[in-house]
Write a protein that holds these residues in place. Structure first.
Motif, PDB file in Angstrom:
ATOM      1  N   GLU A 146       0.722  -1.684  -0.144  1.00  0.00           N
ATOM      2  CA  GLU A 146      -0.243  -0.048   0.053  1.00  0.00           C
ATOM      3  C   GLU A 146       0.761   1.420  -0.169  1.00  0.00           C
ATOM      4  OE1 GLU A 146      -4.253   2.135   2.575  1.00  0.00           O
ATOM      5  OE2 GLU A 146      -2.583   0.572   2.987  1.00  0.00           O
ATOM      6  N   VAL A 155      -2.654   7.934  -8.290  1.00  0.00           N
ATOM      7  CA  VAL A 155      -4.180   6.972  -7.947  1.00  0.00           C
ATOM      8  C   VAL A 155      -4.619   5.578  -7.016  1.00  0.00           C
ATOM      9  CG1 VAL A 155      -6.758   7.105  -7.963  1.00  0.00           C
ATOM     10  CG2 VAL A 155      -5.570   8.472  -8.833  1.00  0.00           C
ATOM     11  N   THR A 156      -4.838   5.490  -5.716  1.00  0.00           N
ATOM     12  CA  THR A 156      -4.590   3.902  -5.207  1.00  0.00           C
ATOM     13  C   THR A 156      -6.090   3.563  -4.856  1.00  0.00           C
ATOM     14  OG1 THR A 156      -2.276   4.737  -4.427  1.00  0.00           O
ATOM     15  CG2 THR A 156      -3.472   2.612  -3.573  1.00  0.00           C
ATOM     16  N   ARG A 157      -6.482   1.937  -5.921  1.00  0.00           N
ATOM     17  CA  ARG A 157      -7.543   1.175  -5.958  1.00  0.00           C
ATOM     18  C   ARG A 157      -7.145  -0.050  -5.122  1.00  0.00           C
ATOM     19  NH1 ARG A 157     -11.275   1.421 -10.569  1.00  0.00           N
ATOM     20  NH2 ARG A 157     -10.842   3.564 -10.859  1.00  0.00           N
ATOM     21  N   LYS A 158      -7.707  -0.041  -4.033  1.00  0.00           N
ATOM     22  CA  LYS A 158      -7.926  -1.474  -3.534  1.00  0.00           C
ATOM     23  C   LYS A 158      -8.462  -3.039  -3.815  1.00  0.00           C
ATOM     24  CE  LYS A 158      -9.033  -4.300   0.361  1.00  0.00           C
ATOM     25  NZ  LYS A 158      -9.120  -4.753   1.218  1.00  0.00           N
ATOM     26  N   VAL A 159      -7.945  -3.897  -5.232  1.00  0.00           N
ATOM     27  CA  VAL A 159      -8.639  -4.276  -6.117  1.00  0.00           C
ATOM     28  C   VAL A 159      -8.625  -5.796  -5.534  1.00  0.00           C
ATOM     29  CG1 VAL A 159      -8.294  -2.750  -8.226  1.00  0.00           C
ATOM     30  CG2 VAL A 159      -6.638  -4.980  -7.407  1.00  0.00           C
ATOM     31  N   TYR A 268      -3.140  -3.716  -4.672  1.00  0.00           N
ATOM     32  CA  TYR A 268      -3.755  -2.054  -5.131  1.00  0.00           C
ATOM     33  C   TYR A 268      -3.178  -2.005  -6.429  1.00  0.00           C
ATOM     34  CZ  TYR A 268      -3.472  -2.110   0.381  1.00  0.00           C
ATOM     35  OH  TYR A 268      -3.598  -2.013   1.468  1.00  0.00           O
ATOM     36  N   ARG A 282     -10.155   2.055 -18.070  1.00  0.00           N
ATOM     37  CA  ARG A 282     -11.436   1.559 -17.864  1.00  0.00           C
ATOM     38  C   ARG A 282     -11.775   0.019 -18.236  1.00  0.00           C
ATOM     39  NH1 ARG A 282     -13.300   5.679 -20.415  1.00  0.00           N
ATOM     40  NH2 ARG A 282     -14.260   5.062 -22.142  1.00  0.00           N
ATOM     41  N   MET A 285     -10.418  -2.404 -15.842  1.00  0.00           N
ATOM     42  CA  MET A 285     -10.139  -2.065 -14.793  1.00  0.00           C
ATOM     43  C   MET A 285     -11.769  -2.905 -14.164  1.00  0.00           C
ATOM     44  SD  MET A 285      -7.827  -1.584 -12.674  1.00  0.00           S
ATOM     45  CE  MET A 285      -8.519  -1.438 -11.613  1.00  0.00           C
ATOM     46  N   GLU A 289     -13.138  -5.631 -12.482  1.00  0.00           N
ATOM     47  CA  GLU A 289     -14.159  -6.037 -11.041  1.00  0.00           C
ATOM     48  C   GLU A 289     -14.935  -6.786 -10.866  1.00  0.00           C
ATOM     49  OE1 GLU A 289     -14.031  -1.740 -10.320  1.00  0.00           O
ATOM     50  OE2 GLU A 289     -11.861  -1.044  -9.882  1.00  0.00           O
ATOM     51  N   GLY A 296     -13.523  -6.109  -3.305  1.00  0.00           N
ATOM     52  CA  GLY A 296     -12.480  -4.537  -3.749  1.00  0.00           C
ATOM     53  C   GLY A 296     -12.727  -4.314  -1.900  1.00  0.00           C
TER      54      GLY A 296
END
Length: 296
Positions: A146, A155-159, A268, A282, A285, A289, A296
């Motif tokens: 992280e 931009v950080t996104r937990k996937v 992440y 896009r 991702m 998801e 998530g």
């Protein structure tokens, strides 16, 4: 004047050499070299000092790069935003991911969107060591760390949150007394990841404990190597359940301490913080998801 030559010069400087820039831009190295040579001839001065091992800016090169690098960077961003406004998924999508995640979770998504979008190419670098953030102009970097220190431009996104457990061969377990708790692990040889300092566990009643990873029999950032060592009976490995499912099903590995839950491997997605997300990013991702195993 060919403005593409100026941009090629900036790209070579920013990537630290012709080879890295050619890989990032998906252009022949000879094309970039010709652009910089042509620019030097037009300006009547040498911009780069080239050797077999390194590349160094001359005084004229430093001055030119200082003057033009920011405008060209802004033009690239504007071009990306313009493409993002369209709905066509095309171009080259560049992704980096740690081996344990990339080898088992990205192929299905990549194949799916490539089948749906014939104009899209996908480059996936699967790394055994820590991934350098956007060093090669990646569109997406997946990381098991992280990056709270990441710059505001990212931009950080937990996937994903992938289940991990302890595994060892039946042969190794036959040579040692049955484990009663995580503290008994110190009596067995351990196969640790490159950055492992301790392993965290949580019991069913919520009790948490840590086992310090001291002097492991093997240390490697390559989960495949640790898996093979565990199958060979050389030690206990902490690996994601999906990664070693086949070996468990075949009876070559056995799960240890099932009443204790290992800390999961959290993945992440790190994305360049542009105003608009390119359609290719896009689409990838969204497809990732949508997988049933996504968390998530």
């Amino acid at each position: 004047m060919n403005w593409d030559d100026f941009d090629a010069f900036c790209q070579v400087v920013e990537h630290g050499g012709f080879t890295a820039a050619a890989r990032a831009l998906d252009r022949p190295k000879s094309s970039l070299s010709a652009s910089v040579t042509r620019l030097e001839e037009q300006l009547g001065t040498r911009l780069l000092e080239r050797t077999t091992r390194s590349l160094r800016l001359t005084e004229a090169g430093e001055s030119l790069y200082s003057d033009i690098s920011k405008p060209f960077s802004q033009l690239r961003e504007l071009a990306v935003d313009a493409l993002a406004k369209g709905t066509q998924v095309q171009g080259t999508l560049r992704i980096a991911a740690p081996y344990e995640f990339g080898a088992h979770h990205l192929a299905e998504v990549a194949c799916r969107i490539m089948a749906q979008h014939p104009q899209l190419k996908v480059h996936i670098d699967v790394e055994h060591s820590r991934v350098a953030l956007f060093e090669r102009n990646y569109d997406i970097v997946f990381s098991a760390i992280e990056h709270t220190f990441a710059p505001s431009s990212i931009v950080t996104r937990k996937v994903y949150s992938l289940e991990r457990a302890l595994f060892a061969s039946p042969e190794l377990l036959a040579q040692h007394p049955q484990l009663t708790g995580p503290e008994d692990l110190n009596a067995l040889p351990l196969l640790a990841g490159a950055d492992d300092t301790d392993w965290e566990f949580t019991a069913a009643n919520g009790t948490a404990t840590k086992v310090e990873v001291r002097n492991p029999r093997m240390r490697s950032g390559n989960a495949g190597i640790r898996l093979e060592a565990a199958i060979a009976g050389l030690g206990v490995a902490r690996i994601t359940a999906t990664f070693c499912a086949a070996a468990v099903q075949q009876g070559r590995l056995v799960a240890l301490l099932p009443e204790w839950r290992c800390a999961p491997l959290r993945i992440y997605a790190l994305l360049p913080g542009r105003r608009l997300m390119p359609a290719k990013v896009r689409e990838f991702m969204d497809a990732l998801e949508a997988l049933p195993t996504h968390e998530g």
